[in-house]
Design an enzyme around this catalytic site. Structure first.
Site, short mmCIF file in Angstrom:
data_model
loop_
_atom_site.label_atom_id
_atom_site.label_comp_id
_atom_site.label_asym_id
_atom_site.label_seq_id
_atom_site.Cartn_x
_atom_site.Cartn_y
_atom_site.Cartn_z
CG HIS A 179 46.83 38.79 43.93
ND1 HIS A 179 46.94 37.76 43.21
CD2 HIS A 179 45.22 38.25 44.06
CE1 HIS A 179 45.92 36.13 43.17
NE2 HIS A 179 45.18 37.11 43.62
NE ARG A 222 48.55 42.36 40.03
CZ ARG A 222 48.10 41.38 40.36
NH1 ARG A 222 48.00 39.77 39.83
NH2 ARG A 222 46.49 41.49 39.88
CG ASP A 246 41.08 37.91 44.75
OD1 ASP A 246 42.04 38.07 44.46
OD2 ASP A 246 40.08 37.48 43.41
CG HIS A 278 45.28 43.97 36.32
ND1 HIS A 278 46.27 43.19 36.39
CD2 HIS A 278 44.72 43.54 37.11
CE1 HIS A 278 46.38 41.69 36.66
NE2 HIS A 278 44.34 41.84 36.51
O1 DOR Z 1 40.33 37.95 38.67
C1 DOR Z 1 41.41 37.82 39.92
N1 DOR Z 1 42.79 38.21 39.92
N2 DOR Z 1 41.20 36.65 40.24
C2 DOR Z 1 42.32 35.74 40.58
O2 DOR Z 1 42.07 34.86 41.07
C3 DOR Z 1 43.84 36.51 40.19
C4 DOR Z 1 43.52 37.75 40.16
C5 DOR Z 1 44.97 38.49 40.06
O3 DOR Z 1 45.83 38.36 40.15
O4 DOR Z 1 45.24 39.62 39.03
#
Ligand code: DOR
Length: 450
Positions: free
Chosen positions: A62, A64, A305, A309
């Site tokens: 991800h 962002r 994954d 953040h």
């Molecule tokens: O922990 C997670 N964060 N699992 C997900 O499926 C999405 C991801 C996120 O995009 O933050």
């Protein structure tokens, strides 16, 4: 004049064997894997004492971008990949805007061309009303996608699709392979309602519990089987799912993530909300079952994954704290450390992290050190020993749940299409990555079994 690079005298990890040899690269492709050590080349990389692996293909990140670039963007995310030996990534659709139209997918590909240091591909995201777009995505020239991502359980980004009729239609009418986040929404909701009083991060694994994961995985596998649709289970977290997956095979594949392999619910005490992700951490028994499933082939590949953040966001009190951790820089070192501990082999890693994902997603020219394949490669030093440090992370969020963990075995140089994107601790700034090419006629993992 062709440009030739000789990677001399490495221990080269090939599909059938690891051999001490020299690899010749010409114009970004592997020309030979048994080149004489004095072959003439424009550039010679002395690799005695190092191992050469196919670059890691991470099929779940991800990054962002667009929309949430204070957490990460395609430049910082792809640079973190380069430092972690990841030469190709597949990115998830929960950006802003979400990748739920062919237009948004085309925009993301254009952005990536300008920003990515390593190779890239982007999933199309399912919504409750974009079936036409999902069907077009498989058949729009120049806008290639590895597959369709469905959030059968809600997570970051509000993309839940758990209506049975919608799911039936997506599995029945689309042609791209499908992958899903499997946590059952109604189970999660009723677990949440049953908990009284203030919540702590420990409750995350009670809310997103075993039953939530198993129920959704069974539901998705049932859809895949009835519609004979290729389906990949993301981030398996429970022993029960491993047992279910052991009975599958064609058309189902699955992956495990480093957090579920290396962390469990006992780590909440130490890490707090830094250990909060979806699916949640489970028990030490689940962790052990995942390792067994991986080694037995019930789970075919690894992926990160990577879901960054900021530390400030993560430090909000649970449940305001967001789920997700960064991992593209640590997946390979964590696994190399396990090779050093004797838990698995370098050949296993090449299968789980390069050849396997390339086969699942039909990625052309990637995943192996063989003549004709692209020179996406990573040189690793199995003797180098050092700690994971927050301050060394290239991911924009600048932290890792493995901060302070000492690992032996680190990438020292990463090549993308024969170009060095990471060496001596320095990472490239040019956009050397290319759009991955997906040839879905190949039929995926089981059709290409070796
Ligand atoms: O922990 C997670 N964060 N699992 C997900 O499926 C999405 C991801 C996120 O995009 O933050």
């Amino acid at each position: 004049m062709p440009h030739r690079i000789l990677i001399r005298d490495a221990s080269v990890v090939m599909p059938e064997e690891t051999a001490r040899t020299s690899v010749l690269v010409e114009d970004g492709q592997i020309l030979g894997v048994d080149a004489p050590p004095h072959t003439r080349a424009d550039e010679v990389v002395e690799a005695a004492g190092l191992h050469l692996l196919p670059g890691v293909i991470d099929d779940q990140v991800h990054f962002r971008d667009p929309g949430l670039t204070h957490k990460e963007d395609l430049r910082t995310g792809s640079q973190a990949c380069a430092a972690g030996g990841v030469t190709s990534f597949l990115e998830m659709p929960n950006t802003v805007p979400q990748t739920v139209t062919v237009g948004a997918l085309a925009d993301k590909l254009a952005l990536a061309e300008r920003r990515c240091v390593v190779n890239y591909g982007f999933y199309m995201g399912a919504t409750t009303d974009n079936l036409d777009e999902l069907c077009r995505a498989g058949h729009t020239p120049g806008v290639s996608a590895p597959g369709i991502k469905i959030f059968i359980g809600s997570s970051t980004g509000n993309m839940l699709v758990d209506d049975q009729e919608c799911l039936e239609a997506i599995f029945a009418e689309t042609t791209l392979p499908i992958t899903a986040h499997c946590e059952d929404e109604s189970t999660v909701r009723s677990n949440r309602e049953r908990l009284n009083g203030p919540l702590s991060v420990h409750d995350h694994s009670r809310i997103r519990d075993h039953r939530a994961a198993v129920t959704a995985t069974l539901r998705a596998i049932d859809l895949a089987r009835r519609h004979r649709h290729r389906f990949h289970v993301l981030h398996v977290s429970t022993a029960e799912e491993v047992a279910i997956l052991a009975q599958q095979g064609d058309p189902v594949t699955a992956e495990a993530c480093p957090h579920h392999l290396f962390l469990d619910i006992s780590d909440y005490d130490r890490l707090g909300t830094l250990a909060q992700m979806n699916p949640s951490l489970k028990t030490a028994d689940d962790r052990a079952a995942l390792w067994r499933g991986l080694k037995a082939g019930a789970v075919q590949i690894l992926a990160t994954d990577h879901a960054p953040h900021t530390l400030e966001e993560k430090r909000a009190p649970y449940p305001e704290s967001p789920s997700g951790i960064p991992a593209v820089e640590v997946l390979l070192p964590l696994m190399l450390n396990e090779v050093n501990r004797g838990r698995c082999t370098l050949q296993d890693l090449a299968k789980w992290m390069s050849d396997g994902p390339a086969r699942i997603w039909d990625i052309v020219g990637k995943g192996r050190i063989e003549p004709g394949y692209d020179a996406d490669l990573v040189l690793v030093d199995m003797a180098e020993e050092r700690e994971v440090r927050n301050e060394r992370q290239l991911a924009r969020c600048g932290w890792s749940p493995w901060h302070g963990t000492r690992l032996q075995g680190w990438p020292v140089r990463t090549f993308v299409g024969g170009r060095t994107v990471f060496a001596s601790g320095r990472v490239a700034t040019e956009s050397l990555g290319r759009a991955l090419v997906f040839d879905h006629e190949r039929g995926g993992y089981w059709a290409t079994a070796t």
